[in-house]
Design a protein around this motif. Structure first.
Motif, short mmCIF file in Angstrom:
data_model
loop_
_atom_site.label_atom_id
_atom_site.label_comp_id
_atom_site.label_asym_id
_atom_site.label_seq_id
_atom_site.Cartn_x
_atom_site.Cartn_y
_atom_site.Cartn_z
N GLY A 1 3.51 -12.80 -6.87
CA GLY A 1 2.45 -13.64 -6.31
C GLY A 1 1.93 -13.10 -5.00
O GLY A 1 0.74 -13.24 -4.68
N THR A 2 2.79 -12.47 -4.22
CA THR A 2 2.39 -11.89 -2.93
C THR A 2 1.38 -10.77 -3.16
O THR A 2 0.42 -10.63 -2.40
N PHE A 3 1.59 -9.98 -4.21
CA PHE A 3 0.66 -8.90 -4.53
C PHE A 3 -0.75 -9.46 -4.70
O PHE A 3 -1.72 -8.92 -4.16
N VAL B 1 5.78 -4.26 -6.92
CA VAL B 1 6.38 -5.37 -6.16
C VAL B 1 7.90 -5.24 -6.09
O VAL B 1 8.50 -5.58 -5.06
N LYS B 2 8.51 -4.73 -7.16
CA LYS B 2 9.96 -4.55 -7.14
C LYS B 2 10.36 -3.56 -6.06
O LYS B 2 11.27 -3.81 -5.27
N LYS B 3 9.67 -2.41 -6.02
CA LYS B 3 10.00 -1.39 -5.03
C LYS B 3 9.64 -1.84 -3.61
O LYS B 3 10.32 -1.50 -2.65
N ASN C 1 -1.44 5.20 -14.34
CA ASN C 1 -1.30 4.61 -15.68
C ASN C 1 0.14 4.26 -16.01
O ASN C 1 0.41 3.35 -16.80
N GLN C 2 1.09 4.99 -15.41
CA GLN C 2 2.50 4.73 -15.67
C GLN C 2 3.11 3.76 -14.65
O GLN C 2 4.29 3.46 -14.72
N THR C 3 2.30 3.29 -13.72
CA THR C 3 2.78 2.37 -12.69
C THR C 3 2.26 0.97 -12.97
O THR C 3 1.06 0.78 -13.13
N SER C 4 3.16 0.00 -13.03
CA SER C 4 2.76 -1.39 -13.24
C SER C 4 2.85 -2.15 -11.93
O SER C 4 3.49 -1.71 -10.96
N LEU D 1 0.83 -1.20 0.00
CA LEU D 1 0.00 0.00 0.00
C LEU D 1 0.87 1.26 0.00
O LEU D 1 0.63 2.19 -0.79
N ASN D 2 1.88 1.29 0.86
CA ASN D 2 2.75 2.47 0.94
C ASN D 2 3.53 2.69 -0.34
O ASN D 2 3.68 3.83 -0.81
N THR D 3 4.03 1.60 -0.93
CA THR D 3 4.77 1.70 -2.18
C THR D 3 3.86 2.18 -3.31
O THR D 3 4.24 3.03 -4.12
N SER D 4 2.65 1.65 -3.35
CA SER D 4 1.68 2.07 -4.38
C SER D 4 1.38 3.55 -4.25
O SER D 4 1.32 4.27 -5.25
N PHE D 5 1.19 4.01 -3.02
CA PHE D 5 0.91 5.43 -2.81
C PHE D 5 2.05 6.29 -3.35
O PHE D 5 1.84 7.27 -4.07
#
Length: 199
Positions: free
Chosen positions: A45-47, A37-39, A29-32, A16-20
């Protein structure tokens, strides 16, 4: 909370924090999912253990952040000596708009979704995402009010939609007025809507 549950919460919070961070810095749109998961330092799979896709995590993130905004406003409201539902709604409106004005990253994430539908979702989302039972608080506020209102949910819909739209334009574009000048006008409008719904 056991070690397994704590680890699960840690991974979920990290996602959640990384996504934010990524959504607010480069846009959804520019975030995959791979970027997230990398960051976050977890496997893809955890995602999928916690979220269906990046729009699911965005929606949960918006609900969580909206709830945090409301919770902070409500916590500060408890320190005030306000008695009417009208004064309490005005106080929380101002508190939330000032917080958003001070946190443009948060505003960037939620501005299109700061609506009654999202607000209601934040009220009813599962306990993992919320600190405060917003639905209970709002219901109690109107039940305890000496002044009774016709269709309080519709009334709140109109207030939240108006405040969020006008607040965003004011904070980002200083239109039609800067926020400090707009707040008294919004207060008058909110009071007008509430008076129109009095029984």
């Amino acid at each position: 909370m056991g070690k397994w549950d704590a680890n699960k919460k840690l991974k979920r919070d990290s996602l959640l924090n990384t996504s934010f961070e990524l959504f607010t810095s480069q846009g959804i749109n520019q975030t995959s999912i791979s970027d997230i998961v990398k960051k976050a330092g977890v496997a893809k799979g955890t995602f999928y253990l916690y979220f269906k896709d990046k729009y699911d995590i965005r929606n949960r993130l918006i609900a969580k952040k909206s709830n945090q905004l409301f919770s902070a406003a409500y916590d500060d409201l408890l320190k005030e000596d306000l008695h009417t539902a009208e004064d309490k709604i005005i106080f929380m409106m101002k508190h939330i708009l000032i917080e958003l004005a001070e946190n443009h990253m948060l505003l960037t994430l939620i501005y299109k979704d700061l609506s009654w539908a999202l607000f209601k979702e934040a009220m009813t989302t599962d306990g993992e995402d919320t600190e405060t039972d917003i639905l209970h608080i709002m219901t109690e506020m109107f039940e305890e009010s000496e002044v009774k209102y016709h269709n309080p949910e519709l009334m709140m819909f109109m207030i939240v939609e108006m405040v969020s739209s006008a607040g965003y334009s004011s904070i980002i574009h200083k239109q039609p007025l800067p926020l400090d000048e707009l707040l008294p006008e919004l207060e008058q409008s909110v009071r007008g809507i509430m008076h129109a719904h009095e029984l």
